[in-house]
Motif scaffolding. Structure first.
Motif, PDB file in Angstrom:
ATOM      1  N   THR A  23      29.928  37.814  33.373  1.00 44.10           N
ATOM      2  CA  THR A  23      30.103  38.404  34.424  1.00 44.10           C
ATOM      3  C   THR A  23      31.354  39.406  34.465  1.00 44.10           C
ATOM      4  O   THR A  23      32.476  38.910  33.964  1.00 44.10           O
ATOM      5  N   VAL A  24      31.213  40.342  36.146  1.00 45.48           N
ATOM      6  CA  VAL A  24      32.461  40.826  36.264  1.00 45.48           C
ATOM      7  C   VAL A  24      32.172  40.263  37.704  1.00 45.48           C
ATOM      8  O   VAL A  24      31.160  39.956  38.520  1.00 45.48           O
ATOM      9  N   ARG A  25      33.773  39.698  37.848  1.00 43.85           N
ATOM     10  CA  ARG A  25      33.854  38.864  39.152  1.00 43.85           C
ATOM     11  C   ARG A  25      34.655  39.707  40.381  1.00 43.85           C
ATOM     12  O   ARG A  25      35.791  40.805  39.382  1.00 43.85           O
ATOM     13  N   PRO A  26      34.778  39.206  41.594  1.00 42.52           N
ATOM     14  CA  PRO A  26      35.743  39.791  42.796  1.00 42.52           C
ATOM     15  C   PRO A  26      36.874  40.185  42.495  1.00 42.52           C
ATOM     16  O   PRO A  26      37.441  38.635  41.376  1.00 42.52           O
ATOM     17  N   GLY A  27      37.482  40.839  43.067  1.00 40.85           N
ATOM     18  CA  GLY A  27      38.727  41.021  43.795  1.00 40.85           C
ATOM     19  C   GLY A  27      39.888  41.046  41.999  1.00 40.85           C
ATOM     20  O   GLY A  27      41.405  40.750  41.917  1.00 40.85           O
ATOM     21  N   LEU A  28      38.911  41.383  40.882  1.00 39.54           N
ATOM     22  CA  LEU A  28      39.823  41.967  39.662  1.00 39.54           C
ATOM     23  C   LEU A  28      38.933  43.827  38.907  1.00 39.54           C
ATOM     24  O   LEU A  28      37.889  43.791  39.288  1.00 39.54           O
ATOM     25  N   ASP A 175      42.011  44.886  45.711  1.00 37.01           N
ATOM     26  CA  ASP A 175      42.753  43.722  46.172  1.00 37.01           C
ATOM     27  C   ASP A 175      41.648  43.605  47.173  1.00 37.01           C
ATOM     28  O   ASP A 175      42.917  42.585  48.335  1.00 37.01           O
ATOM     29  N   GLU A 176      40.639  44.674  47.997  1.00 35.78           N
ATOM     30  CA  GLU A 176      40.268  43.800  49.080  1.00 35.78           C
ATOM     31  C   GLU A 176      39.522  43.113  48.494  1.00 35.78           C
ATOM     32  O   GLU A 176      38.585  42.307  49.645  1.00 35.78           O
ATOM     33  N   GLY A 177      39.387  42.879  47.666  1.00 36.69           N
ATOM     34  CA  GLY A 177      38.208  41.611  46.964  1.00 36.69           C
ATOM     35  C   GLY A 177      37.289  42.026  46.152  1.00 36.69           C
ATOM     36  O   GLY A 177      36.519  41.228  45.725  1.00 36.69           O
ATOM     37  N   ARG A 178      37.177  43.406  46.233  1.00 37.58           N
ATOM     38  CA  ARG A 178      35.499  43.659  46.017  1.00 37.58           C
ATOM     39  C   ARG A 178      35.479  43.498  44.197  1.00 37.58           C
ATOM     40  O   ARG A 178      36.901  43.310  43.883  1.00 37.58           O
ATOM     41  N   ASP A 195      42.052  44.352  34.173  1.00 37.74           N
ATOM     42  CA  ASP A 195      42.793  43.088  34.661  1.00 37.74           C
ATOM     43  C   ASP A 195      42.136  42.237  33.873  1.00 37.74           C
ATOM     44  O   ASP A 195      42.608  41.378  33.141  1.00 37.74           O
ATOM     45  N   HIS A 196      40.668  42.704  33.623  1.00 35.40           N
ATOM     46  CA  HIS A 196      39.865  41.890  32.762  1.00 35.40           C
ATOM     47  C   HIS A 196      38.979  42.643  31.590  1.00 35.40           C
ATOM     48  O   HIS A 196      39.620  43.358  32.093  1.00 35.40           O
ATOM     49  N   ASP A 208      35.501  39.288  26.044  1.00 35.27           N
ATOM     50  CA  ASP A 208      35.309  39.721  27.406  1.00 35.27           C
ATOM     51  C   ASP A 208      36.112  38.341  27.266  1.00 35.27           C
ATOM     52  O   ASP A 208      36.526  36.974  27.703  1.00 35.27           O
ATOM     53  N   SER A 209      37.350  38.922  27.559  1.00 36.24           N
ATOM     54  CA  SER A 209      38.678  38.010  27.992  1.00 36.24           C
ATOM     55  C   SER A 209      39.625  38.896  29.297  1.00 36.24           C
ATOM     56  O   SER A 209      39.644  40.297  29.543  1.00 36.24           O
ATOM     57  N   SER A 210      40.986  38.192  29.820  1.00 29.69           N
ATOM     58  CA  SER A 210      41.755  39.047  31.134  1.00 29.69           C
ATOM     59  C   SER A 210      42.113  39.655  29.666  1.00 29.69           C
ATOM     60  O   SER A 210      42.866  40.161  28.105  1.00 29.69           O
TER      61      SER A 210
ATOM     62  N   VAL B   4      35.649  37.563  21.446  1.00 33.70           N
ATOM     63  CA  VAL B   4      36.679  36.541  21.614  1.00 33.70           C
ATOM     64  C   VAL B   4      36.269  36.199  23.280  1.00 33.70           C
ATOM     65  O   VAL B   4      35.418  37.310  23.966  1.00 33.70           O
ATOM     66  N   ARG B   5      36.414  35.235  23.465  1.00 35.28           N
ATOM     67  CA  ARG B   5      36.508  35.184  25.329  1.00 35.28           C
ATOM     68  C   ARG B   5      37.555  34.153  25.509  1.00 35.28           C
ATOM     69  O   ARG B   5      37.889  33.132  24.541  1.00 35.28           O
ATOM     70  N   THR B   6      37.977  34.288  27.064  1.00 40.93           N
ATOM     71  CA  THR B   6      39.546  33.331  27.209  1.00 40.93           C
ATOM     72  C   THR B   6      38.949  33.929  28.695  1.00 40.93           C
ATOM     73  O   THR B   6      37.844  34.366  29.229  1.00 40.93           O
ATOM     74  N   GLN B   7      39.209  32.899  29.352  1.00 40.98           N
ATOM     75  CA  GLN B   7      39.652  32.359  30.560  1.00 40.98           C
ATOM     76  C   GLN B   7      40.176  34.096  31.794  1.00 40.98           C
ATOM     77  O   GLN B   7      40.839  34.854  30.506  1.00 40.98           O
ATOM     78  N   TYR B   8      40.035  33.856  32.694  1.00 41.72           N
ATOM     79  CA  TYR B   8      40.096  35.115  33.577  1.00 41.72           C
ATOM     80  C   TYR B   8      41.816  35.182  34.417  1.00 41.72           C
ATOM     81  O   TYR B   8      42.194  33.964  33.452  1.00 41.72           O
ATOM     82  N   ALA B   9      42.389  36.039  33.899  1.00 42.00           N
ATOM     83  CA  ALA B   9      43.917  36.087  34.140  1.00 42.00           C
ATOM     84  C   ALA B   9      44.260  35.172  35.560  1.00 42.00           C
ATOM     85  O   ALA B   9      44.837  34.799  35.669  1.00 42.00           O
ATOM     86  N   LEU B  14      39.589  36.428  44.079  1.00 39.33           N
ATOM     87  CA  LEU B  14      39.720  37.028  45.063  1.00 39.33           C
ATOM     88  C   LEU B  14      38.411  36.338  46.078  1.00 39.33           C
ATOM     89  O   LEU B  14      39.114  37.635  46.697  1.00 39.33           O
ATOM     90  N   SER B  17      39.147  36.171  49.506  1.00 38.89           N
ATOM     91  CA  SER B  17      39.909  37.565  50.334  1.00 38.89           C
ATOM     92  C   SER B  17      40.134  38.124  51.941  1.00 38.89           C
ATOM     93  O   SER B  17      38.864  37.349  52.642  1.00 38.89           O
ATOM     94  N   ALA B  19      38.919  40.356  53.375  1.00 38.69           N
ATOM     95  CA  ALA B  19      38.147  41.323  53.445  1.00 38.69           C
ATOM     96  C   ALA B  19      36.837  41.426  54.328  1.00 38.69           C
ATOM     97  O   ALA B  19      36.282  40.634  53.882  1.00 38.69           O
ATOM     98  N   ARG B  22      30.691  42.921  53.405  1.00 33.94           N
ATOM     99  CA  ARG B  22      29.912  43.733  53.412  1.00 33.94           C
ATOM    100  C   ARG B  22      28.097  43.052  53.125  1.00 33.94           C
ATOM    101  O   ARG B  22      27.673  41.968  52.492  1.00 33.94           O
TER     102      ARG B  22
END
Lengths: 324, 276
Positions: A23-28, A175-178, A195-196, A208-210, B4-9, B14, B17, B19, B22
């Motif tokens: 999963t690719v999340r927003p804001g990062l 940073d705009e939340g995209r 970031d990730h 799949d990690s930070s 490797v799987r870990t939590q998000y930073a 956000l 946010s 914004a 859209r």
């Protein structure tokens, strides 16, 4: 938000992408890493509906890309540099794309301005440099002001200034939340940007990690310590739960030759704690240096498994060949 | 390989946010928007204009220079046939236009940005076909009438000039424009299937020009093949006096229209299923 579930792609017997879920999340800014040929571009093409997965699904904002009503307003993608007819002007290229999604003409001028191509908008794309082509591709991705931005190797062939520009652009978008997904085979580039991380090797998910966790788990982590009291220091550190080894490092080969206070690599304790322990025990330290592990090293370590696997497989094949 | 799987930073992405929302909310694009897209693309590349200009130059030029000045005065059918003889070569340029409309996108990779902008490929290809048809129809009709006008002016005095008030002549000229429009779409279908300019152009030239010439060398079997060959059947519309061995003008053009629709349908289904 981009979601892949059990995404696979086979070309005949060859497996290009094997059961990918992420999963690719927003804001990062999410870096999509892997060696050349790992299946990054194939995965991105499946996400934007260009290639049909053999099995599994990919969705953008909850829907398969090909079912999006106004795709350019949901996701913008830069898949190839200069994937524009060379005889067309930048402006005409963007005007066509804008028309296809019912976007107003003023968006064309806005995105040209945003990527700094206003002055060259009426020139044919054939005369563009690679950097200008990348900017045009990014302008096309931005046309619909999308929530999701997908960039395949955006800094390939760019000069340092261009790389800096793309980096700041991605940061700003996140940073705009995209949602920003950017692929690269250049680890050094990702280290400062993402970031990730989603790492794939030979079509499979490897990580799949930070970014922080990815670097932290590397065995290259640790603190380099030199002390004239090594013999007394080591038990103290071990007593506090640290793993202490002699530092074996090609870069420091010269130092190791000198007999007095050979450098140690200490894992499991941070520099502050090591310093405190030394001080409490009246032991001198000549060096106390936390090592900054590079993404490149952590990545090589992770994908070393894949290389071993490949060698093992070849051996098996030879064995079978010998038996037959 | 271990995954490797870990939590998000950041524990909370956000999503809230500042914004603005859209994507949705705006007007959904329609078929007309895909047509506008294809029209902007077609008019903004040079090959569109030079292929159509070449078709005009070849057809008009041969019509003026090649009209046989020694025709029997009463042979109206052959007069028009001689004036329009250049179409057999000029049509190849129309084929190039149709083929290149598809293959130039594959060649440059821009087909990917096209398909990400309009992921409904059936809609997109229908729009592409409509643009190719319309452009070829307008250009083709203009070329045919211009050739007729220039060719009749260049005729020797004494030769009976074919008249537009003659129903058969008008049918041949209007039908000629329609034939070129269908040929553009037929070539587009070839380009979509083959995806490469070299292959598409070779196929189009073979189908319209080379193979019909070969058929003429093959005797009776060749004649039958030629009779049912789609582009040859379509060209019957250019004849003022239909030949007894070929299809009649209107059914001939209709036969070519059916072949074109079938070719386009195959190309659309194939493109929809293929990876881009």
């Amino acid at each position: 938000m981009i979601e892949a579930r059990g995404l696979s792609k086979r070309y005949g017997d060859k497996v290009a992408v094997d059961d990918l879920s992420f999963t690719v999340r927003p804001g990062l800014v999410t870096g999509f890493l892997g060696p050349n040929g790992a299946g990054k571009s194939t995965t991105l093409r499946m996400i934007v509906g260009l290639d049909q997965p053999t099995s599994g699904t990919a969705t953008v904002c909850g829907r398969p890309y090909r079912e999006l009503a106004r795709p350019l307003c949901t996701a913008g993608a830069l898949l190839e540099a200069k994937a524009v007819h060379s005889g067309r002007t930048a402006r005409e290229h963007l005007r066509g794309l804008a028309a296809s999604n019912r976007l107003p003409k003023r968006r064309v001028d806005e995105v040209l301005e945003q990527v700094g191509l206003t002055a060259t908008a009426r020139r044919r794309v054939g005369g563009f440099s690679l950097g200008m082509g990348q900017r045009l591709g990014i302008a096309a991705a931005l046309l619909g002001d999308p929530e999701v931005i997908i960039l395949d190797e955006p800094v390939n062939g760019l000069d340092p200034e261009g790389i800096q520009w793309v980096r700041e652009f991605m940061r700003g978008m996140a940073d705009e939340g995209r949602t920003v997904l950017v692929s690269s085979h250049l680890m050094s580039e990702m280290q400062d940007t993402a970031d990730h991380l989603i790492v794939i090797g030979r079509g499979r998910l490897a990580a799949d990690s930070s970014m922080a966790d990815f670097l932290a788990r590397s065995s290259h982590n640790g603190v380099v310590v030199r002390s004239p009291h090594t013999a007394r220091l080591v038990p103290v550190l071990r007593g506090d739960g640290a793993t202490v080894d002699a530092l074996v490092d090609r870069d420091r080969a010269g130092e190791q030759d000198r007999a007095e206070d050979p450098p140690l690599i200490v894992k499991g304790l941070d520099a502050r704690r090591i310093g405190e322990l030394a001080g409490q025990n009246g032991l001198w330290l000549h060096e106390l240096a936390p090592q900054r592990v590079s993404l490149q090293e952590a990545f090589m370590e992770l994908t070393a498994d894949a290389v071993e696997y490949r060698v093992g497989q070849r051996r098996t094949a030879e064995h079978i060949g010998g038996a037959a | 390989m271990n995954t490797v799987r870990t939590q998000y930073a950041r524990p909370e992405p956000l999503v809230d946010s500042p914004a603005p929302p859209r994507g949705d909310g705006g007007p959904s694009p329609r078929f007309a928007d895909a047509v506008a897209f294809e029209w902007i693309k077609a008019r903004s590349i040079r090959s569109t204009w030079w292929t159509l200009a070449a078709a005009a130059c070849i057809t008009i030029g041969i019509g003026v220079l090649g009209g046989d000045k020694a025709l029997p005065a009463d042979d109206t059918a052959n007069v028009l046939g001689k004036i329009l003889i250049g179409l057999s070569l000029g049509q190849v340029a129309v084929c190039l236009f149709g083929v290149l409309t598809a293959t130039s996108e594959y060649g440059t990779g821009s087909i990917r940005s096209t398909f990400t902008a309009v992921p409904d490929r059936m809609r997109l290809l229908a729009a592409k076909a409509l643009v190719v048809f319309t452009v070829s129809l307008v250009a083709g009709t203009a070329i045919v009438f211009a050739t007729f006008a220039a060719g009749t002016l260049a005729l020797n005095p004494g030769v009976e000039v074919p008249s537009l008030s003659d129903g058969a002549v008008l049918r041949a000229l209007v039908g000629g424009g329609c034939y070129l429009a269908l040929l553009g779409v037929f070539s587009l279908a070839l380009g979509l299937v083959l995806r490469a300019s070299a292959g598409g152009i070779t196929a189009a030239v073979s189908i319209t020009f080379i193979l019909p010439t070969v058929f003429q060398m093959l005797g009776q079997d060749g004649e039958t093949l030629r009779k049912w060959w789609p582009t040859e059947a379509g060209q019957q519309i250019l004849k003022v006096t239909p030949s007894s061995t070929d299809l009649a003008p209107v059914p001939g053009l209709g036969y070519f229209a059916v072949a074109t629709v079938l070719a386009l349908a195959c190309a659309m289904v194939l493109t929809n299923r293929r990876d881009a």
